[in-house]
Motif scaffolding. Structure first.
Motif, short mmCIF file in Angstrom:
data_model
loop_
_atom_site.label_atom_id
_atom_site.label_comp_id
_atom_site.label_asym_id
_atom_site.label_seq_id
_atom_site.Cartn_x
_atom_site.Cartn_y
_atom_site.Cartn_z
N THR A 21 9.19 3.09 9.29
CA THR A 21 7.14 2.47 9.35
C THR A 21 6.87 2.90 8.23
N ALA A 22 6.81 2.91 7.14
CA ALA A 22 6.61 3.76 5.47
C ALA A 22 5.00 4.04 5.47
N ILE A 23 4.72 5.07 5.28
CA ILE A 23 3.22 5.47 4.80
C ILE A 23 2.71 5.29 3.90
N ASP A 24 1.79 4.84 3.45
CA ASP A 24 0.58 4.11 2.19
C ASP A 24 -0.20 5.25 2.18
N PRO A 25 0.11 6.00 1.32
CA PRO A 25 -0.78 6.59 1.14
C PRO A 25 -2.74 5.60 0.79
N ALA A 26 -2.37 4.74 -0.66
CA ALA A 26 -3.23 3.97 -0.50
C ALA A 26 -4.18 3.13 0.39
#
Length: 235
Positions: A105-110
């Protein structure tokens, strides 16, 4: 400001939002966040809780649960879907960027900020709990300090009272100030029941932290939002 003056102040009156961070992991951020939620709910504030990233979840009752996220949800006045209050819930009990990589999983700050906007739009106040200490990596280029800066709420610092806490607390305060964030205050939470000279350590911190000391929570036999709230200064 005199050495004792931080102890004379309490929480802001009425409704307020804040970002809760700590000097380390496992030092009482969730307990303090839940206590703040309880206090705001008692004031009649429509307050919501948000823990954007939680690592260490187990499958119960047909859903993934994290104890910290569950405690916050139970203390909040406004109940919202976990998909926006905890947009990143990992099974792996590890640093977020490691757990995310292991679970592909990629954590997306947006996305976190989008969820925060949704939570804020549906409540009068929001208590956001960070993960770990103030500078825990979320991606290779983004950490919890960056997140706090983008959310831009006043910060409440939880100081885990144990040997070494003075340096950890002062370094964290410097990091918070370096991001241009407002330090609403700090809470001393006893995590080591056998710590010597607790009062002397608190005095050293009140002399050096130019923000209100909001409370001193002793080691609780049965930690709960209600019990912890008794030790936080509020009307």
């Amino acid at each position: 400001m005199s050495a004792a003056s931080p102890q004379l102040h309490g929480l802001p009156p009425g409704a307020f939002s804040c970002f809760v961070t700590g000097t380390d992991t496992e030092i009482g951020k969730t307990l303090v966040s839940a206590a703040l939620l309880h206090i705001l709910a008692l004031r009649g504030v429509r307050v919501a809780a948000m823990k954007p990233i939680a690592a260490g979840a187990e499958w119960r009752d047909g859903a993934w649960h994290n104890d910290d996220a569950d405690m916050l949800a139970a203390s909040a006045h406004v109940q919202l879907p976990q998909a926006i209050t905890t947009p990143y819930l990992f099974q792996t009990p590890a640093a977020p960027h490691i757990a995310a990589e292991l679970e592909h999983t990629a954590i997306d700050p947006a996305h976190i900020l989008h969820c925060f906007d949704q939570v804020r739009a549906q409540s009068d106040a929001v208590v956001v709990e960070g993960v770990g200490g103030f500078r825990v990596p979320l991606t290779h280029t983004f950490d919890t300090a960056d997140l706090a800066q983008q959310i831009a709420l006043p910060v409440v610092l939880v100081v885990g009272m144990r040997l070494g806490c003075i340096s950890q607390a002062l370094l964290t305060v410097e990091a918070i100030q370096a991001r241009g964030l407002s330090l609403m205050g700090w809470v001393a939470n006893v995590v080591d029941a056998n710590m010597s000279h607790v009062d002397a350590n608190i005095q050293a911190l009140t002399q050096r932290i130019k923000a209100p000391m909001l409370g001193h929570i002793p080691r609780l036999t049965t930690p709960s939002a209600v019990q912890a709230a008794r030790f936080i200064h509020h009307d």
